[in-house]
Design a protein around this motif. Sequence first.
Motif, PDB file in Angstrom:
ATOM      1  N   GLN A 188      40.818  30.577  53.960  1.00 33.46           N
ATOM      2  CA  GLN A 188      39.839  31.325  54.748  1.00 33.46           C
ATOM      3  C   GLN A 188      38.527  31.463  53.991  1.00 33.46           C
ATOM      4  O   GLN A 188      38.499  31.666  52.774  1.00 33.46           O
ATOM      5  N   LYS A 189      37.416  31.377  54.697  1.00 33.38           N
ATOM      6  CA  LYS A 189      36.099  31.534  54.082  1.00 33.38           C
ATOM      7  C   LYS A 189      35.856  33.008  53.783  1.00 33.38           C
ATOM      8  O   LYS A 189      36.164  33.883  54.586  1.00 33.38           O
ATOM      9  N   ILE A 190      35.324  33.287  52.597  1.00 33.90           N
ATOM     10  CA  ILE A 190      35.043  34.659  52.194  1.00 33.90           C
ATOM     11  C   ILE A 190      33.791  35.143  52.918  1.00 33.90           C
ATOM     12  O   ILE A 190      32.750  34.482  52.899  1.00 33.90           O
ATOM     13  N   GLU A 191      33.907  36.267  53.556  1.00 34.76           N
ATOM     14  CA  GLU A 191      32.810  36.808  54.353  1.00 34.76           C
ATOM     15  C   GLU A 191      31.542  36.938  53.519  1.00 34.76           C
ATOM     16  O   GLU A 191      31.582  37.330  52.357  1.00 34.76           O
ATOM     17  N   ARG A 192      30.413  36.580  54.086  1.00 36.91           N
ATOM     18  CA  ARG A 192      29.073  36.625  53.482  1.00 36.91           C
ATOM     19  C   ARG A 192      28.829  35.504  52.473  1.00 36.91           C
ATOM     20  O   ARG A 192      27.815  35.511  51.766  1.00 36.91           O
ATOM     21  N   THR A 193      29.759  34.550  52.360  1.00 40.92           N
ATOM     22  CA  THR A 193      29.566  33.437  51.427  1.00 40.92           C
ATOM     23  C   THR A 193      29.908  32.119  52.109  1.00 40.92           C
ATOM     24  O   THR A 193      30.478  32.092  53.202  1.00 40.92           O
ATOM     25  N   SER A 194      29.597  31.014  51.426  1.00 45.11           N
ATOM     26  CA  SER A 194      29.957  29.678  51.921  1.00 45.11           C
ATOM     27  C   SER A 194      31.251  29.195  51.286  1.00 45.11           C
ATOM     28  O   SER A 194      31.660  28.065  51.511  1.00 45.11           O
ATOM     29  N   TYR A 195      31.910  30.047  50.497  1.00 46.25           N
ATOM     30  CA  TYR A 195      33.096  29.657  49.739  1.00 46.25           C
ATOM     31  C   TYR A 195      34.389  30.063  50.433  1.00 46.25           C
ATOM     32  O   TYR A 195      34.490  31.168  50.979  1.00 46.25           O
ATOM     33  N   ARG A 196      35.358  29.165  50.374  1.00 52.55           N
ATOM     34  CA  ARG A 196      36.728  29.529  50.741  1.00 52.55           C
ATOM     35  C   ARG A 196      37.401  30.073  49.494  1.00 52.55           C
ATOM     36  O   ARG A 196      37.054  29.703  48.367  1.00 52.55           O
ATOM     37  N   ARG A 197      38.377  30.956  49.686  1.00 51.65           N
ATOM     38  CA  ARG A 197      38.981  31.646  48.537  1.00 51.65           C
ATOM     39  C   ARG A 197      39.483  30.666  47.479  1.00 51.65           C
ATOM     40  O   ARG A 197      39.338  30.877  46.280  1.00 51.65           O
ATOM     41  N   GLN A 198      40.113  29.583  47.933  1.00 49.14           N
ATOM     42  CA  GLN A 198      40.728  28.646  47.011  1.00 49.14           C
ATOM     43  C   GLN A 198      39.702  27.764  46.281  1.00 49.14           C
ATOM     44  O   GLN A 198      40.060  27.048  45.347  1.00 49.14           O
ATOM     45  N   ALA A 199      38.445  27.837  46.680  1.00 53.03           N
ATOM     46  CA  ALA A 199      37.434  26.946  46.103  1.00 53.03           C
ATOM     47  C   ALA A 199      36.643  27.579  44.962  1.00 53.03           C
ATOM     48  O   ALA A 199      35.913  26.886  44.256  1.00 53.03           O
ATOM     49  N   VAL A 200      36.777  28.893  44.760  1.00 53.56           N
ATOM     50  CA  VAL A 200      36.019  29.554  43.704  1.00 53.56           C
ATOM     51  C   VAL A 200      36.688  29.314  42.356  1.00 53.56           C
ATOM     52  O   VAL A 200      37.898  29.485  42.208  1.00 53.56           O
ATOM     53  N   ASN A 201      35.893  28.903  41.357  1.00 53.99           N
ATOM     54  CA  ASN A 201      36.413  28.663  40.014  1.00 53.99           C
ATOM     55  C   ASN A 201      35.404  29.165  38.986  1.00 53.99           C
ATOM     56  O   ASN A 201      34.364  29.729  39.337  1.00 53.99           O
ATOM     57  N   ARG A 202      35.703  28.950  37.718  1.00 51.42           N
ATOM     58  CA  ARG A 202      34.823  29.447  36.653  1.00 51.42           C
ATOM     59  C   ARG A 202      33.424  28.828  36.747  1.00 51.42           C
ATOM     60  O   ARG A 202      32.426  29.483  36.443  1.00 51.42           O
ATOM     61  N   GLN A 203      33.359  27.570  37.140  1.00 49.87           N
ATOM     62  CA  GLN A 203      32.088  26.863  37.178  1.00 49.87           C
ATOM     63  C   GLN A 203      31.150  27.404  38.271  1.00 49.87           C
ATOM     64  O   GLN A 203      29.934  27.481  38.073  1.00 49.87           O
ATOM     65  N   ASN A 204      31.705  27.769  39.419  1.00 49.46           N
ATOM     66  CA  ASN A 204      30.837  28.220  40.518  1.00 49.46           C
ATOM     67  C   ASN A 204      30.910  29.729  40.751  1.00 49.46           C
ATOM     68  O   ASN A 204      30.367  30.240  41.733  1.00 49.46           O
ATOM     69  N   PHE A 205      31.553  30.455  39.848  1.00 47.82           N
ATOM     70  CA  PHE A 205      31.765  31.893  40.036  1.00 47.82           C
ATOM     71  C   PHE A 205      30.447  32.656  40.163  1.00 47.82           C
ATOM     72  O   PHE A 205      30.290  33.517  41.028  1.00 47.82           O
ATOM     73  N   SER A 206      29.475  32.330  39.305  1.00 51.65           N
ATOM     74  CA  SER A 206      28.187  33.034  39.349  1.00 51.65           C
ATOM     75  C   SER A 206      27.462  32.781  40.664  1.00 51.65           C
ATOM     76  O   SER A 206      26.870  33.699  41.254  1.00 51.65           O
ATOM     77  N   HIS A 207      27.517  31.529  41.144  1.00 51.29           N
ATOM     78  CA  HIS A 207      26.869  31.215  42.419  1.00 51.29           C
ATOM     79  C   HIS A 207      27.568  31.930  43.566  1.00 51.29           C
ATOM     80  O   HIS A 207      26.911  32.434  44.494  1.00 51.29           O
TER      81      HIS A 207
END
Length: 345
Positions: A210-229
């Motif tokens: 599922q996409k996280i509300e207010r972002t373009s990220y799905r929960r499973q796609a967030v990692n250390r590299q893109n965490f700040s973004h």
Amino acid sequence: METLETYFKSKFDKTGVALTARQLYSYAQDKKLKGVTLSKVYAFLNNQEDVAHFAPARKTKVYQTVGILRPGMYHIDFGEFHANWSGSNGGHTGFLVAVENFTNRLFVTPTRGKGTQEWLKAIQDFVEVRRDVSTIFSDRDSVATSEAFREKIYKDYKIVWRFLKKGHKAYLAERYIRFMKTKLSQALQHKGGKNWIKFVKPIVDEYNSQKIERTSYRRQAVNRQNFSHFLSQLMRTSEPELDFNSFKAGPFANEGWNKKIFKFNLGQKVLLARNANWKFTEEKLKTFTKISSVGGFGKTVYTVTGRQLRSSKGSKTYVPVYSLGEFGPSLHFYSNELKPAPILF
């Protein structure tokens, strides 16, 4: 709505996963379905026989946020689920839930109880899948309180284990235990039988995609590299670290402001709600003890030694929080957990 209803029923019949209102609304947005509103989605779900009566009775409460911006912070807890059905579930009596602090990414693994070996096996399964784990938060548990257990976790996985003290942090794992129990119960009622294990993976996979509300990220796609973004989108700022650390205010030099904002004064004597007391055993609410028989607040008198406004988890408002001298400097207590101590003459 017709396309959305067909999608819901198809998914439910095929996998046993009853999609939430947010998941359905996200699907509608992705597919650019016209005329779909969140209120219409909730109304649809409220008319589904195998779903509607599982809606929770919610309590209105605003929590302050966890005060560290760091990936890999997971809250974990164990949830027992139809232990008497273990024969239909390979001997499993419940499951371990791990949920990431900011993305709420979910990990669930069935367990055969909550003894030391089961905890270790569950943690091993967890870190093998999620290589980004740096810190685990849990309530005080008979296994986790073992120093040898925590040392082994750190030695084997370099994971720091910390204990939660009370609701403003501990609620996260408990919330997702309720979520899993609800989703599993809906699946069992819809599909029949007692084998709940087979529904765990599809429910978790669906949720994490599922996409996280207010972002373009799905929960499973967030990692250390893109965490700040990801945080910059979530918090809607180009400087999440700077803004996050500014989400606190007070006490103020103007005493008039303090009186308008804070219910309790520094040095004031107060009583503490039993369910907010993690430190003093004699004051805590005992298992099976009714508040109506012992009172919601303990009898010990404590002293207010600190107060501040902290951001709520969604950064939409500020919450007054207090520290009590007998518990140390941490600002753990909310206004509704304190009441003025009676004046004795």
